[in-house]
Design a protein around this motif. Sequence first.
Motif, short mmCIF file in Angstrom:
data_model
loop_
_atom_site.label_atom_id
_atom_site.label_comp_id
_atom_site.label_asym_id
_atom_site.label_seq_id
_atom_site.Cartn_x
_atom_site.Cartn_y
_atom_site.Cartn_z
N GLY A 167 0.82 -1.20 0.00
CA GLY A 167 0.00 0.00 0.00
C GLY A 167 0.86 1.25 0.00
O GLY A 167 2.09 1.20 -0.01
N VAL A 168 0.18 2.37 0.00
CA VAL A 168 0.87 3.65 0.01
C VAL A 168 0.77 4.25 1.40
O VAL A 168 -0.30 4.28 2.00
CB VAL A 168 0.23 4.58 -1.05
CG1 VAL A 168 0.75 6.00 -0.93
CG2 VAL A 168 0.48 4.01 -2.45
N TRP B 215 12.38 -5.56 1.92
CA TRP B 215 11.47 -4.81 1.06
C TRP B 215 11.92 -3.35 1.00
O TRP B 215 12.04 -2.72 2.06
CB TRP B 215 10.05 -4.94 1.63
CG TRP B 215 8.95 -4.48 0.74
CD1 TRP B 215 8.14 -3.42 0.98
CD2 TRP B 215 8.53 -5.06 -0.48
NE1 TRP B 215 7.23 -3.31 -0.04
CE2 TRP B 215 7.44 -4.30 -0.95
CE3 TRP B 215 8.97 -6.15 -1.25
CZ2 TRP B 215 6.77 -4.58 -2.14
CZ3 TRP B 215 8.30 -6.43 -2.43
CH2 TRP B 215 7.22 -5.66 -2.87
N PRO B 216 12.16 -2.82 -0.17
CA PRO B 216 12.64 -1.43 -0.24
C PRO B 216 11.52 -0.43 0.08
O PRO B 216 10.35 -0.77 0.06
CB PRO B 216 13.05 -1.26 -1.71
CG PRO B 216 12.91 -2.58 -2.37
CD PRO B 216 12.05 -3.44 -1.50
N VAL B 217 11.91 0.78 0.35
CA VAL B 217 10.94 1.86 0.54
C VAL B 217 11.48 3.11 -0.16
O VAL B 217 12.65 3.41 -0.07
CB VAL B 217 10.63 2.12 2.04
CG1 VAL B 217 11.86 2.36 2.87
CG2 VAL B 217 9.64 3.27 2.20
N TRP B 218 10.59 3.78 -0.86
CA TRP B 218 10.99 4.96 -1.64
C TRP B 218 10.22 6.17 -1.18
O TRP B 218 9.04 6.09 -0.88
CB TRP B 218 10.70 4.73 -3.13
CG TRP B 218 11.15 3.40 -3.63
CD1 TRP B 218 10.36 2.33 -3.92
CD2 TRP B 218 12.50 2.97 -3.86
NE1 TRP B 218 11.13 1.27 -4.33
CE2 TRP B 218 12.45 1.63 -4.30
CE3 TRP B 218 13.75 3.58 -3.74
CZ2 TRP B 218 13.59 0.90 -4.62
CZ3 TRP B 218 14.88 2.85 -4.05
CH2 TRP B 218 14.81 1.54 -4.49
N THR B 219 10.90 7.27 -1.12
CA THR B 219 10.23 8.52 -0.79
C THR B 219 10.95 9.66 -1.49
O THR B 219 12.17 9.60 -1.67
CB THR B 219 10.16 8.70 0.74
OG1 THR B 219 9.34 9.82 1.04
CG2 THR B 219 11.51 8.87 1.38
N GLY C 214 8.43 -1.75 -4.08
CA GLY C 214 8.68 -1.39 -2.70
C GLY C 214 7.53 -0.57 -2.15
O GLY C 214 6.57 -0.25 -2.86
N SER C 215 7.65 -0.25 -0.87
CA SER C 215 6.66 0.63 -0.27
C SER C 215 6.97 2.05 -0.74
O SER C 215 8.08 2.36 -1.14
CB SER C 215 6.76 0.59 1.25
OG SER C 215 6.61 -0.72 1.71
N VAL C 216 5.96 2.89 -0.66
CA VAL C 216 6.20 4.29 -0.98
C VAL C 216 5.61 5.12 0.15
O VAL C 216 4.56 4.78 0.70
CB VAL C 216 5.62 4.68 -2.36
CG1 VAL C 216 4.16 4.31 -2.47
CG2 VAL C 216 5.78 6.17 -2.64
N VAL C 217 6.34 6.15 0.52
CA VAL C 217 5.83 7.08 1.52
C VAL C 217 5.71 8.44 0.86
O VAL C 217 6.72 9.05 0.49
CB VAL C 217 6.75 7.16 2.76
CG1 VAL C 217 6.13 8.10 3.80
CG2 VAL C 217 6.98 5.79 3.37
N LEU C 218 4.47 8.89 0.69
CA LEU C 218 4.26 10.24 0.17
C LEU C 218 4.30 11.21 1.34
O LEU C 218 3.96 10.85 2.47
CB LEU C 218 2.90 10.33 -0.53
CG LEU C 218 2.71 9.48 -1.78
CD1 LEU C 218 1.30 9.71 -2.36
CD2 LEU C 218 3.77 9.81 -2.84
#
Length: 531
Positions: free
Chosen positions: A13-14, A321-325, A358-362
């Motif tokens: 999810g986002v 698991w990667p995370v992108w922001t 990956g996950s994304v954090v807005l």
Amino acid sequence: MPDEDPSAWWREGVLYEIYPRSFADTDGDGVGNIDGITAHLDHLAWLGVQGVWLNPITVSPDADWGYDVADYTDVQPVLGTLADVDELIARADERGIRVILDLVPNHTSDRHPWFVESRASRDSPKRDWYVWADPKADGSPPNNWSSSFGGPAWTFDEHTGQYYLHNFLSEQPDLNWWNEEVRAEFDRILRFWFDRGIAGFRIDVVHMIVKDRLLRDNPPTTDDDHFMDQVKGQRPVYNSCRPEVHDVLRRWRRIADEYDAPRVLIGETHVFDYDVLASFYGNGDELDLAFNFLFLFAPFDAEQLRAVVDATSAALPAAAWPVWTGGNHDAYRFPSRWAAGNADAARAALMMLLTLRGSVVLYYGDEVGMTDTEVPRERLLDPVGLRFFPLYGRDPERTPMQWSAEPGAGFTDPDVEPWLPFGDLASANVEDQRHDPDSTLSLTRDLIALRDAVPELRHGAYSRRDAPAGVFAWRRGERALVAVNTSDATAIVDDVFGVVRIGTRRQRDGERLDGTLRLAPWDGVVVWLDA
Ligand code: GLC
């Protein structure tokens, strides 16, 4: 969103970062509050967000706007009460949105009762809760460590004749994570919030919490060091990333795993080495997500972004698991930093963030393409901004959420002066964009919906796809292709057969591609390839 995998909500999810003081003000004091977040849950649910991370809501004298905590288990009065937090969690839960809080374990406020007691005398029972050390023979600080906010990381305490360590402001004394009582106290704090139903923590400067026991000097940087370390002039090997930090992370993981519903641990791993970043995932027994600052600080340039994404994929253990922001409360907003105010480039960046594996954090406001706000000298509130004006500061990315272009911006009452000035309301606001199918808000929402609908975009493998200079292209699983033009030149990607599912220029949605994918400057497309 599939529910077979209980961790799917944060993996696929986002997530959405909210700076509580700037999201929505329901009591007309010009400062956002918890109730304001509750009041806007429908916006977040409509957008398709699965979890919100709130910057600190705990009691603080606000020397560093909440990151100097004076009570870890109560709420800052200007933001609300514990009952308001309970209400937020309950209302968010009704909409399938989880609440993640910020945990600040590296340091407290100098006004936290623990530090007040610690500094009272050398034999205070809390003396060892902080990092105290004798001056050198000439009276200078115990070692050469510099504060992340500039100047020495040590302040001399006249009363007890020793220095205390602060890797940030002198109002933020570092806790001593070698002390078992400190560890036990944080176990209690984690459980306090988990028991209230929060779904996880974003852990502040997690890589720094344990310091070298011998307090050895950091070595100087060399030209090989990342520019973010070179700025400080020293390689932070003894005041960060110590091996013992992993013991603490495993301990927190065990606490998180005591709960039936998965609790996510996300770390602010401000490190510039891929293997070090990977180490924070442990063997699946430490952090769930480690923020990637190599990505955040990379320029918006296809070759460089691809290099970071490829290196990250190679370094992370298979199960990690990667995370992108693209931005946060400490970094300039990506529509400014990456896109220099060019809305097309910002839309391409959004597409990239929402479609990488990956996950994304807005960050709040990303969904409408909010840019940085120029905050005049006399309105600056960030201690870092005040210290480094006009070179750097964090107020520009912390200004109020732009709900509408009306007076008060839908953030506060029309006649109220907000705590930080409003940005350019007309250029980006929720109300104007909500019903416009071409808007950045619609693009964000449609990309999130596409991610929800297409399993490849949620968990499909990432593989690089060759593309001409200036274009970052990759596959997700077998059938999804994303191509983003980060340059101001038109580019052609050959051998693409399929249908554009979403284009950053929305007139491309549904376009059939029979071999040639033509990308205008800053164009991005998600293509569903022919089988
Ligand atoms: C982290 C926070 C930042 C804060 C610092 C000190 O980097 O994100 O906002 O100033 O820690 O707590």
